[in-house]
Enzyme design. Structure first.
Site, PDB file in Angstrom:
ATOM      1  N   GLN A 121      93.895  16.900  72.494  1.00  0.00           N
ATOM      2  CA  GLN A 121      93.078  17.921  73.133  1.00  0.00           C
ATOM      3  C   GLN A 121      93.794  19.272  73.096  1.00  0.00           C
ATOM      4  OE1 GLN A 121      89.839  17.594  74.560  1.00  0.00           O
ATOM      5  NE2 GLN A 121      90.103  19.795  74.338  1.00  0.00           N
ATOM      6  N   ARG A 137      88.648  20.038  67.740  1.00  0.00           N
ATOM      7  CA  ARG A 137      89.259  18.706  67.814  1.00  0.00           C
ATOM      8  C   ARG A 137      89.336  18.114  66.411  1.00  0.00           C
ATOM      9  NH1 ARG A 137      89.170  15.581  72.431  1.00  0.00           N
ATOM     10  NH2 ARG A 137      90.404  14.180  71.145  1.00  0.00           N
TER      11      ARG A 137
HETATM   12  N1   CP Z   1      87.635  15.826  75.394  1.00  0.00           N
HETATM   13  C1   CP Z   1      87.548  14.534  75.038  1.00  0.00           C
HETATM   14  O1   CP Z   1      88.541  13.849  74.785  1.00  0.00           O
HETATM   15  O2   CP Z   1      86.268  14.067  74.948  1.00  0.00           O
HETATM   16  P1   CP Z   1      85.844  12.541  74.822  1.00  0.00           P
HETATM   17  O3   CP Z   1      86.284  11.850  76.076  1.00  0.00           O
HETATM   18  O4   CP Z   1      84.347  12.576  74.671  1.00  0.00           O
HETATM   19  O5   CP Z   1      86.513  11.950  73.620  1.00  0.00           O
END
Ligand code: CP
Ligand code: NVA
Length: 309
Positions: free
Chosen positions: A134, A294
């Site tokens: 992240q 991402r």
């Molecule tokens: N921000 C993130 O990791 O999203 P998810 O939980 O949807 O993978």
């Protein structure tokens, strides 16, 4: 700068130069994806999930497809990590098939155990302690909007959780001034704070923790928030709401930040809890660029760990 064969449990595994090289490569991958179209041809990523996901699953899987490789999704019920089979055996067996492993788990010790026994790189796709992928995307997004990272004031409001820890580690490596704002009793983990300050001492970064959001938001270059109850804490969500409401990022808070402040949220968002919907749709908000990044950042990470860049 080679990162071939390495794992990523937390950003503490990287030096400042290594982290910079991933973010730089992420920008190249985003600009010219075709250059990397065959870079991971015939390679397989195994994705092990103990928790739900939208972004992590889809961005890793599409990232592999775009680079000529393949990703296998292993749902929580498929392998029942630690119940049907030990983490150690899973790591050894999956390493015999796949070239890379990404895992989203509850306890961070599972990631460490997996990395210790796997013979291929293991990527932490979120644990209760850290969410390094992240922060790769977050740093790429801030770099795009601000043109720099060093010296920026990066303010996070909310729970002192996995995302907060990764902001502390990444901010420390990049020479940023990180301020983590939480309700009393929800401060980040002491060990993570000490570690981030040790890293910050080498880069000129600072990492501060406070309970005063209005003061912290003054002059912020980045304002960031995350859900108040993380995955696995759903039963505590109602109780937490009363303590966290004063830490909501709303228009009043955004106005205290710099005019060109970047608003970030890792998503999923709970609108009108940790952030108001109007803040999320201002020109300051980069939440959807951040979600897109991402994929680019993780493509760069996989290229590096697989020894293809
Ligand atoms: N921000 C993130 O990791 O999203 P998810 O939980 O949807 O993978
Ligand atoms: N802190 C959140 C992040 C979700 C991407 C959680 O762990 O659920």
């Amino acid at each position: 700068m080679s990162l071939a064969g390495r794992s990523l449990s937390t950003l503490c595994d990287l030096t400042s130069d290594e982290l910079t090289s991933i973010i730089d490569l992420a920008a190249r991958v985003k600009k010219a994806p075709k250059e990397f179209a065959d870079a991971l041809k015939q390679k397989t990523l195994a994705m092990i999930f103990q928790k739900p996901s939208l972004r992590t699953r889809v961005s890793f899987e599409t990232g592999m497809t775009q680079m000529g490789g393949h990703a296998i999704y292993l749902a929580p019920t498929d392998i029942s990590l630690g119940k049907r089979e030990t983490t150690e055996d899973i790591a050894i067996v999956v390493s015999r098939y796949a070239d890379l492993i990404m895992a989203r788990v509850f306890g961070h010790d599972i990631i460490e155990e997996m990395a210790a026994h796997a013979t291929v790189p293991v990527i932490n796709g979120l644990s209760d302690y850290a969410h390094p992928c992240q922060m790769l995307a977050d740093l790429q997004t801030v770099q795009e909007r601000k043109g720099t990272l060093k010296g920026l004031k990066f303010v996070y409001s909310g729970d002192g959780n996995n995302v907060a820890h990764s902001i502390m580690f990444g901010g420390a490596l990049m020479g940023m001034h990180v301020v983590i704002v939480t309700p009393p009793g929800y401060e980040p983990n002491e060990k993570a704070l000490a570690k981030s300050r040790e890293m910050a001492a080498k880069t000129g970064a600072t990492v501060n923790v406070t309970n005063d959001l209005a003061a912290a938001a003054q002059g912020a270059d980045v304002l960031y928030t995350d859900v108040w109850a993380s995955m696995g804490q759903e039963d505590d969500a109602e109780r937490r709401r009363q303590f966290f409401m004063p830490y909501q990022v709303n228009m009043g808070i955004l106005q205290k930040a710099k005019a060109d402040c970047v608003f970030l949220h890792c998503l999923p968002a709970h609108y009108d809890e940790e952030v108001t919907y109007d803040v999320s749709r201002t020109p300051n908000s980069a939440i959807f660029d951040q979600a897109e990044n991402r994929m680019h950042a993780q493509k760069a990470l996989m290229l590096k760990l697989a020894g293809a860049a």
